[in-house]
Write an enzyme that holds these catalytic residues in place. Structure first.
Site, PDB file in Angstrom:
ATOM      1  CD  GLU A 200      -3.172  -0.517   1.656  1.00  0.00           C
ATOM      2  OE1 GLU A 200      -3.540   0.383   2.030  1.00  0.00           O
ATOM      3  OE2 GLU A 200      -3.579  -1.702   3.551  1.00  0.00           O
ATOM      4  CB  CYS A 592       3.736  -7.463  21.930  1.00  0.00           C
ATOM      5  SG  CYS A 592       2.999  -7.325  20.573  1.00  0.00           S
ATOM      6  CG  HIS A 611      -2.249  -6.155  23.074  1.00  0.00           C
ATOM      7  ND1 HIS A 611      -1.399  -7.326  23.917  1.00  0.00           N
ATOM      8  CD2 HIS A 611      -1.586  -6.464  22.148  1.00  0.00           C
ATOM      9  CE1 HIS A 611      -0.171  -7.888  22.897  1.00  0.00           C
ATOM     10  NE2 HIS A 611       0.084  -6.773  21.974  1.00  0.00           N
TER      11      HIS A 611
END
Length: 973
Positions: A200, A592, A611
């Protein structure tokens, strides 16, 4: 799935209540049997760890919706009338920013990974195929999507949906090569194009259209043809006046199509009027459910119609985003180049406990990561290992080294040590990340005089400038001669309205808890709460790690950018300040470290959901349900907390202050209000509503007061008429203020790194009231006045002391005696010094007199700590208040306790019964007979169910605050 069914129907079809992220909203899935997909996903997931995660996420969504509905129901007609005016004003202001002069093109490769594989193996053409494995699918071609197969879906579920599905393993070298070919084409049309992922990009084609005198649709057609000619791959394009709409347009005629939205206001408004809200990047599953179920908002146009409710219940930045979406306004400027903060790789595979296989995967990741780093000329010091277990628990372990590394051997050596400490373990994902690059500014050590742990150990400097006491229990003061750790954390908060993927957020709310444990004579400090990682500092190496990720704050100098779901990725609701994760630099998860481009909207949503589930699972064992009845809460916290005031704020309490002339109490809150109470009669006398969270307040006299707001304004409040006017503004949120009766001036401190003095006796407006502006070394966190003395505490542990009669420069420039971030500063009533509190459960007592005898009297002591399983749990000290008669002082911490201290005799006098939540603010009345306590969760443990915010006023007994005379032993006969 997305839809919600009634309970009776759910009993027959239980999968209707199972709301997974595997929607049928992707291009190529329009004719999919949604019912069938939902049933199969339910049947194949039921009873699994994934299923349990989904149930927890659903409970989380339900909990959020319930909280919104509660606040929604509390809105009164005067409230709605006020926020309608706020909404109308913001719509006009946003409309004035509309830019129709640029032409943006968003290009999106069609099923990129799958298309590349088909190009390499033409026999796959026309057959349902997915790139990935039985564990997880990266993408699926359009033939597979007809069966409901899509990206981020486990392969075993995809195979059940489509038994003929062909799996092809990922080959990122191949995808990167094809991506580089497409980017060469993009560069012909916009040398500064924005590549948001491998497949993209955003292009500003304004100049191309002008120079070649061609229409935007011709440019889009030409570009798509060029990409196909160079690569053999098709792409889709969207053209619009801004990036927000261009992204939406590129999705309309997929695959191999394009859609052009004219640069015309009427055309834009018509386009957005019926546009479903889920089509907007930044509005995910949770946000969609809240907007639909609470507000009845299904289309972008309805955001404008419900603007008063959005402004009332969301933060200013989020409400502005929703209103901008309704207007079809997005970013049109070319963003500044961002410096890379980290680089990472991770791979998902079938769950395994085989240690040899895990080390093999680790070696492959180390090799790939090293190649990527060397390609960009990077060397880093911090290496992070990420593991996702079979139960979807995410663990991160990290080590910060003394030297920079980039070779695969070095990366593998240290990563292997981190992995070895976790074995045996059943894992389905491994990731490696390197950060803290050479040449990068570190946010941890802002002040060059602030020593790192290595410098401390090498020099042996303990910075021991304090008196020592034999009694070192928590009940008394102790010497502060511990390791000077170089950690100075900040939480980022968004104060300017932004769009997803486009801008950075930077509002400081500095919440942090600590844990201290002794290990062979050394003290290891763990910092946790609103920071993602726990920090163990020992020897010359700093090791970071946590059993789960729950970050919403970052170290200084880390740019935070949300690129996914506003509800999951931003502090979106000022009514309960829940914030779970952010996308750093628009590509890296702050919890993370996984890197995921903004274009992976659905994948980001799934990642956010994971999460949320992890956070909920962690809290499940330690949280309890709120009680709605006051008597139940009182019985759980004891009878000594005092009388609770009625009509409390609806959100976190930022400060409260008693009048110097009466028992009137002024309270500021994150719910955008300032409230005036008669504390003795328990009556709410006045209420003032602002356009943003109010961070501080103070009295002028009993007829007026002042407020400091996150909307950058300083306001004067007239109690009798309920009117307000703006004295002036700062360039960033105004964090604190105080009125000097000695100088007749109002002093304000802001995150724009300035102090300003105002004369409120002049006419309203900055030019009439501003006395002076005084730069500070960092953002202002707290200030305090006594006589003509002003003490200012800033980020970076700076403390400046001024004389209000000569503000040209500070009388004294100091550094905080405490090792960590300052939370509060308060001057002694007798004018001889000041007290500082910080996030590590510690208070320092300082003196203005710089002579050696006076400086020898300063000291620091520990407080608001508890021992648990051989470990000291440390809580931030949020608030301090001095007794106006006896000069003793109270401290309030995130442990929910209020302690009263005798600073002269270095003893604790009293501890009140535990309050329901963190202590956010304290204030003694003018005669010391009353103590006001703000019991308000300050999010030191991240978002979680918590007691409602409350204000308690308790009567103060002399025995609680009066210093006790020293007892001397009788001399020998």
């Amino acid at each position: 799935m997305e839809g919600r069914s009634n309970s009776s129907d759910d009993g027959v079809r239980p999968w209707h209540s199972y709301h997974t992220v595997y929607t049928t909203s992707k291009p190529g899935m329009e004719g999919v049997d949604k019912e069938k997909v939902q049933r199969i996903v339910y049947e194949m997931s039921k009873g699994s760890k994934y299923f349990q995660n989904e149930e927890r996420k659903e409970a989380f969504i339900t909990h959020k919706i319930h909280k919104f509905r509660t606040h929604y129901a509390k809105l009164t007609q005067p409230d709605l009338s006020h926020y309608r005016k706020v909404s109308d004003r913001r719509i006009l202001e946003l409309e004035a920013t509309r830019d129709l002069s640029r032409i943006w093109l968003h290009v999106d490769m069609d099923a990129f990974y799958a298309a590349v594989e088909t190009l390499s193996n033409p026999t796959l053409k026309g057959k349902p195929m997915a790139v990935g494995s039985m564990s997880m699918i990266c993408t699926a071609n359009y033939e597979a999507r007809k069966f409901g197969v899509r990206a981020a879906m486990p392969g075993f579920i995809a195979q059940r949906l489509c038994p003929e599905l062909i799996f092809v393993p990922t080959d990122f070298k191949k995808y990167t090569h094809c991506s580089d070919m497409t980017r060469k084409v993009f560069q012909r049309y916009d040398p500064n194009f924005m590549a948001s992922s491998l497949d993209e990009a955003y292009l500003d084609i304004t100049e191309v259209c002008k120079e070649r005198n061609i229409k935007s649709e011709e440019v889009a057609e030409e570009l798509r043809a060029s990409v196909y000619e160079e690569t053999g791959l098709t792409c889709s394009a969207g053209v619009a006046p801004n990036r927000l709409l261009a992204k939406v347009c590129s999705d309309i005629n997929k695959p191999n199509g394009q859609y052009v939205l004219p640069n015309d206001r009427i055309a834009v408004m018509t386009f957005t009027s019926s546009l479903p809200i889920r089509k907007i990047g930044g509005i995910g599953k949770v946000t969609e459910h809240i907007l639909k179920d609470v507000f009845g908002i299904n289309t972008c146009k309805q955001m404008l119609e419900k603007g008063s409710y959005l402004c009332a219940l969301f933060s200013q930045s989020t409400a502005d985003f929703f209103l901008a979406v309704g207007l079809g306004i997005g970013r049109t400027d070319s963003p500044q180049v961002r410096c890379r903060k980290s680089i990472s790789n991770e791979r998902t595979f079938s769950t395994t406990e085989d240690g040899a296989l895990l080390y093999k995967r680790l070696a492959e990741l180390a090799e790939m990561l090293s190649m990527d780093m060397q390609k960009e000329g990077l060397c880093g010091r911090t290496l992070t290992l990420k593991l996702k277990t079979a139960s979807f628990e995410v663990r991160t372990r990290a080590v910060t080294l003394q030297s920079y590394i980039s070779s695969s051997e070095d990366i593998l050596k240290h990563a292997s040590k981190l992995l070895k400490a976790e074995l045996p373990i059943s894992v389905r994902l491994i990731g490696l990340r390197v950060s803290q690059f050479n040449g990068e500014k570190s946010g941890a050590t802002l002040d060059p005089t602030q020593k790192t742990i290595t410098n401390f150990i090498n020099s042996g400097d303990t910075k021991g400038n304090y008196n020592s006491f034999a009694d070192v229990t928590d009940h008394d003061f102790i010497s502060d001669t511990e390791t000077d750790l170089s950690i100075d954390s900040r939480q980022k908060f968004q104060h300017d309205w932004t769009y997803p993927f486009d801008d950075n957020h930077s509002l400081d709310v500095d919440q942090r808890s600590c844990s201290v444990r002794k290990n062979d004579g050394e003290e290891e400090v763990q910092t946790f709460g609103k920071d993602a990682s726990i920090s163990y500092c020992s020897g010359g190496t700093e090791v970071l790690g946590s059993t789960f990720s729950s970050s919403s704050g970052q170290f200084e100098d880390i740019n935070v950018n949300d690129g996914s779901n506003l509800l999951e990725d931003e502090r979106l609701n000022s009514s309960f300040q829940e914030k779970t994760m952010l996308w750093l630099n628009d590509y890296k998860c702050s919890l993370c470290g996984i890197e995921m481009p903004p274009s992976f909207v659905e994948e980001r949503l799934e990642h956010s959901d994971y999460h949320l589930a992890e956070k909920l699972q962690k809290e499940e064992s330690r949280t309890h349900q709120r009680t709605s009845v006051l008597s139940q809460r009182m019985s759980s916290v004891g009878v000594g907390v005092g009388r609770e005031l009625s009509n409390p704020p609806l959100d976190g309490i930022s400060n409260l202050r008693f009048s110097n002339h009466s028992d009137l109490l002024l309270v500021s809150s994150w719910d955008k209000s300032v409230r005036l109470y008669d504390a003795t009669a328990n009556i709410l006398r006045s209420q003032f509503l602002h356009s943003g969270p109010v961070l501080d307040c103070c009295f002028h006299d009993d007829s007026s007061g002042f407020s400091a707001s996150s909307d950058n304004t300083v306001r004067r409040l007239v109690f009798s008429s309920n009117k307000e006017d703006i004295l002036g503004t700062h360039d960033a949120p105004v964090r604190c203020l105080d009125y000097s009766y000695a100088a007749g001036q109002l002093v304000t401190g802001s995150w724009d790194k300035t102090i300003k003095c105002w004369d409120p006796r002049g006419a309203s407006g900055q030019h009439h009231t501003l006395v002076g502006t005084y730069p500070q070394p960092e953002r202002v966190y707290s200030l305090s006045l006594v006589g003509h003395r002003l003490v200012v505490a800033t980020a970076g542990r700076h403390v400046n002391v001024y004389d209000l009669r000569n503000m040209s420069q500070p009388e004294q420039r100091r550094e905080s005696s405490l090792k960590y971030q300052t939370r509060c500063v308060r001057c002694y009533p007798n004018g001889t010094g000041y007290a500082l509190s910080s996030v590590e459960g510690r208070v320092a007592m300082e003196f203005f007199d710089l002579s050696e005898p006076s400086q020898a009297k300063k000291y620091a002591f520990k407080c608001h700590r508890k021992s648990e399983a051989g470990r000291d749990i440390v809580y931030p000290v949020n608030a301090m208040a001095f007794h106006p008669i006896y000069g003793t002082f109270a401290t309030g911490g995130c442990d929910g306790y209020v302690n009263v201290w005798d600073g002269s005799n270095k003893k604790r006098l009293y501890q009140y019964s535990k309050y329901p939540s963190s202590i956010a603010a304290l204030s003694f009345s003018r005669d010391g007979r009353l103590l006001a306590v703000a019991s308000s969760y300050t999010f030191e443990d991240g978002p979680k169910p918590h007691e409602q915010d409350a204000i308690y006023v308790r009567s103060v007994n002399e025995i609680e605050v009066k210093p006790k005379p020293k007892v001397y032993a009788n001399p020998p006969a």
